[in-house]
Design an enzyme around this catalytic site. Structure first.
Site, PDB file in Angstrom:
ATOM      1  N   CYS A 182      39.559  39.610  32.578  1.00  0.00           N
ATOM      2  CA  CYS A 182      39.363  41.059  32.494  1.00  0.00           C
ATOM      3  C   CYS A 182      40.515  41.784  31.777  1.00  0.00           C
ATOM      4  O   CYS A 182      40.668  41.665  30.570  1.00  0.00           O
ATOM      5  CB  CYS A 182      39.122  41.622  33.888  1.00  0.00           C
ATOM      6  SG  CYS A 182      38.309  43.243  33.921  1.00  0.00           S
ATOM      7  N   GLU A 237      33.965  37.994  37.258  1.00  0.00           N
ATOM      8  CA  GLU A 237      35.207  38.154  38.026  1.00  0.00           C
ATOM      9  C   GLU A 237      34.932  38.539  39.484  1.00  0.00           C
ATOM     10  O   GLU A 237      33.972  39.260  39.781  1.00  0.00           O
ATOM     11  CB  GLU A 237      36.069  39.235  37.371  1.00  0.00           C
ATOM     12  CG  GLU A 237      37.418  39.465  38.048  1.00  0.00           C
ATOM     13  CD  GLU A 237      38.202  40.635  37.453  1.00  0.00           C
ATOM     14  OE1 GLU A 237      39.411  40.712  37.715  1.00  0.00           O
ATOM     15  OE2 GLU A 237      37.595  41.472  36.744  1.00  0.00           O
ATOM     16  N   LYS A 263      44.948  35.479  37.442  1.00  0.00           N
ATOM     17  CA  LYS A 263      45.102  36.638  36.561  1.00  0.00           C
ATOM     18  C   LYS A 263      46.547  37.122  36.553  1.00  0.00           C
ATOM     19  O   LYS A 263      47.155  37.334  37.606  1.00  0.00           O
ATOM     20  CB  LYS A 263      44.168  37.749  37.043  1.00  0.00           C
ATOM     21  CG  LYS A 263      44.062  38.967  36.142  1.00  0.00           C
ATOM     22  CD  LYS A 263      43.009  39.913  36.733  1.00  0.00           C
ATOM     23  CE  LYS A 263      42.780  41.135  35.877  1.00  0.00           C
ATOM     24  NZ  LYS A 263      41.742  42.023  36.493  1.00  0.00           N
TER      25      LYS A 263
END
Length: 265
Positions: free
Chosen positions: A148, A43, A114
């Site tokens: 994540c 990430e 995200k």
């Protein structure tokens, strides 16, 4: 169908964009000795995980132009699929935490921003949220990506899995203090969605926080993880057999047996 996943666990330097781009190029080149089918990055490898006021000044401009140019050229030249982890991307006055997927021809086949910003670190204040999942194929394998903190939201992962996804990618910058969460959540998401899960984390430090590394690949049966790295920067590979997905879904067909009409979420 068997494929080789090659994980690039990188010590990302916060705010040092030039170092990070050069280091990614080096790691990508080194990874070719592994004969990978799919290379996977962590990430926010361009800026580091850096929710702050100056983020927009160091994010990749023009909708990720620099990152896209690097990844598409490498994928095409070396005939390899790439999951580009994620990068901080500036679009107008907003910054997104975005992942790009490229096939062997260098074509962009998947893009995901995200959805869940990590609010304890104020990620939700500095990164705009994505609004949709992504679904794409690499060498005929149905794939998806979350990033994540997203892994803590089973509803999102199920949405990513529902169209028949067999391989889920999870680029991250996950801290050592919650290593056990990282291991358990990734394994459970693989088991409950009956898919392979490739989780690639950063390592090194972000301020006073240590990224835990421990990038790993989990299979749908949840027996033992197929690969788990240590806390150091490095490259590791594992072969996965996608026929396992069909096997478990034939034996325990949760997608047939689920009853979404009864779920009030």
């Amino acid at each position: 169908m068997k494929k080789r996943l090659t994980l690039l666990q990188m010590d990302v330097h916060v705010n040092d964009v030039e170092y990070n781009y050069n280091r990614v190029q080096e790691l990508l080149t080194q990874s070719l000795t592994e004969n990978p089918d799919i290379i996977v990055l962590p990430e926010t490898w361009n800026t580091g995980f850096h929710p702050s006021d100056d983020l927009i000044t160091i994010a990749d401009r023009n909708g990720g132009e620099r990152t896209k140019s690097l990844l598409t050229a490498f994928a095409k030249e070396h005939n390899v699929n790439i999951i580009g982890g994620s990068v901080a991307v500036a679009k107008d006055d907003l910054v997104f935490n975005t992942s790009y997927a490229y096939n062997r021809e260098g074509a962009l086949v998947g893009e995901y921003s995200k959805m869940h910003g990590f609010s304890p670190a104020k990620e939700d204040k500095y990164f705009a949220s994505g609004t949709h999942t992504t679904h794409f194929e690499l060498d005929g394998i149905p794939c998806s990506t979350v990033i994540c903190y997203d892994i803590r939201f089973p509803e999102l992962v199920r949405m990513a899995a529902l169209p028949g996804t067999e391989l889920l990618f999870v680029p991250a910058q996950w801290p050592t203090m919650r290593l056990r969460h990282w291991q358990v959540l990734n394994e459970v998401r693989a088991i409950e969605n009956q898919l392979f899960l490739c989780a690639v984390n950063g390592c090194g430090t972000i301020g006073r926080v240590q990224s835990t590394g421990h990038s790993a690949v989990y299979d749908p049966w949840g027996g033992t993880n197929l690969l788990e790295m240590d806390t150091n920067e490095g490259i590791a590979s594992v072969d996965i057999d996608l026929t396992v997905v069909e096997d478990i879904r034939n034996k325990i067909n949760i997608f047939r047996d689920r009853k979404p009409e009864l779920y009030n979420l």
